[in-house]
Motif scaffolding. Structure first.
Motif, PDB file in Angstrom:
ATOM      1  N   THR A 157       0.861  -1.181   0.000  1.00  0.00           N
ATOM      2  CA  THR A 157       0.000   0.000   0.000  1.00  0.00           C
ATOM      3  C   THR A 157       0.895   1.228   0.000  1.00  0.00           C
ATOM      4  OG1 THR A 157      -0.118   0.358   2.405  1.00  0.00           O
ATOM      5  CG2 THR A 157      -1.648  -1.270   1.455  1.00  0.00           C
ATOM      6  N   PRO A 158       0.383   2.392  -0.419  1.00  0.00           N
ATOM      7  CA  PRO A 158       1.216   3.598  -0.454  1.00  0.00           C
ATOM      8  C   PRO A 158       1.816   3.976   0.895  1.00  0.00           C
ATOM      9  CG  PRO A 158      -0.787   3.932  -1.726  1.00  0.00           C
ATOM     10  CD  PRO A 158      -0.955   2.622  -1.014  1.00  0.00           C
ATOM     11  N   THR A 159       1.176   3.583   1.979  1.00  0.00           N
ATOM     12  CA  THR A 159       1.690   3.953   3.297  1.00  0.00           C
ATOM     13  C   THR A 159       2.800   3.031   3.780  1.00  0.00           C
ATOM     14  OG1 THR A 159      -0.053   2.659   4.365  1.00  0.00           O
ATOM     15  CG2 THR A 159      -0.505   4.993   3.974  1.00  0.00           C
ATOM     16  N   GLN A 234       1.024   8.147  -2.839  1.00  0.00           N
ATOM     17  CA  GLN A 234      -0.162   7.668  -3.545  1.00  0.00           C
ATOM     18  C   GLN A 234       0.034   7.758  -5.054  1.00  0.00           C
ATOM     19  OE1 GLN A 234      -3.122   6.337  -2.184  1.00  0.00           O
ATOM     20  NE2 GLN A 234      -3.472   5.818  -4.338  1.00  0.00           N
ATOM     21  N   TRP A 237       2.744   5.154  -6.179  1.00  0.00           N
ATOM     22  CA  TRP A 237       2.201   3.801  -6.085  1.00  0.00           C
ATOM     23  C   TRP A 237       1.239   3.526  -7.238  1.00  0.00           C
ATOM     24  CZ3 TRP A 237      -2.630   1.585  -5.495  1.00  0.00           C
ATOM     25  CH2 TRP A 237      -2.671   0.261  -5.044  1.00  0.00           C
TER      26      TRP A 237
END
Length: 256
Positions: A157-159, A234, A237
């Motif tokens: 995930t982007p995080t 974000q 990604w």
């Protein structure tokens, strides 16, 4: 006596800098780490709104250093991309003006590239603290060969932590030109790393090849850095996901 010529460089290191006073010693250390490489190299330094007169003496006197003077500040992403136009070697490596390469960084990766024919070769990185101590960072992507597009899959995930260190990647110049820095004020190198690793297979070596200098002046330590980090991640990604899907054909971009 006839002049002795240096071997033709195989690698260009591309660096963007504004030659800030607090970073000149770091840039000198970066250059010193390059002089310890056994592989012939050169560097293109994009002077982002500054002039060559401010270059540290060691760099100014090194014939392997070429500069690109930009008449006004344009930011790291643009400066790096404009410098990329001046690369004339088969391989290229991005670098920051306040970091260092390990002594065998170029040798181990170039040897792998030339013996296997893959498009890129990367390694691990180390965080180097002001007291000289280092801490190894093993990126989420595991060591070994990775087919085109596989690296993105390790960025769940982007995080999450980015899947590979952008400045640890030595790659064919044509690949880097096809996937340069992203149009971001930060996180531009996330796009570059995902682009190169999605366009061609490569190999990650389980050895450190780059050292990130930890200091108060580094970009990630600046006030306001966190304000855009989530958006930059974000974007990068999604870019990697979309590029991978398009190249693999038929993956459903609507899902997820």
């Amino acid at each position: 006596m006839p002049e002795t010529s240096l071997p033709a460089p195989l690698i260009t290191v591309v660096i963007a800098t504004r030659l800030r006073d607090d970073r000149l010693d770091y840039l000198t250390a970066m250059h010193a780490s390059l002089t310890r490489q056994s592989v012939p190299w050169e560097a293109v330094i994009a002077l982002d709104g500054t002039t060559p007169e401010r270059l540290p003496t060691a760099l100014a006197q090194d014939s392997r250093i070429r500069t690109l003077t930009l008449p006004r500040p344009v930011g790291a992403a643009c400066a790096r991309n404009l410098a990329l136009t001046h690369v004339r070697t088969p391989y290229v490596n991005w670098a920051d003006d306040d970091d260092q390469f390990t002594d065998d960084a170029m040798t181990v990766r170039l040897s792998t590239l030339e013996s296997t024919g893959v498009g890129w070769c990367a390694g691990w990185s180390e965080d180097q603290h002001p007291d000289g101590s280092t801490r190894l960072w093993r990126c989420p992507t595991p060591p070994g060969r990775h087919e085109a597009g596989d690296v993105w899959a390790y960025w769940k995930t982007p995080t999450d932590t980015i899947p590979i260190g952008p400045t640890t990647i030595l790659a064919r110049t044509d690949l880097v030109r096809a996937a340069p820095m992203g149009g971001l004020v930060q996180g531009e190198d996330y796009c570059a790393a995902l682009g190169v690793t999605t366009l061609a297979p490569g190999i990650l070596l389980p050895v450190p090849v780059y050292r990130y200098r930890k200091h108060p002046g580094q970009m990630t330590a600046q006030v306001g850095y966190d304000q855009l980090e989530a958006a930059a991640r974000q974007h990068a990604w999604a870019y990697g996901r979309s590029l991978r899907a398009v190249l693999r054909g038929g993956e459903d971009l609507v899902r997820g």
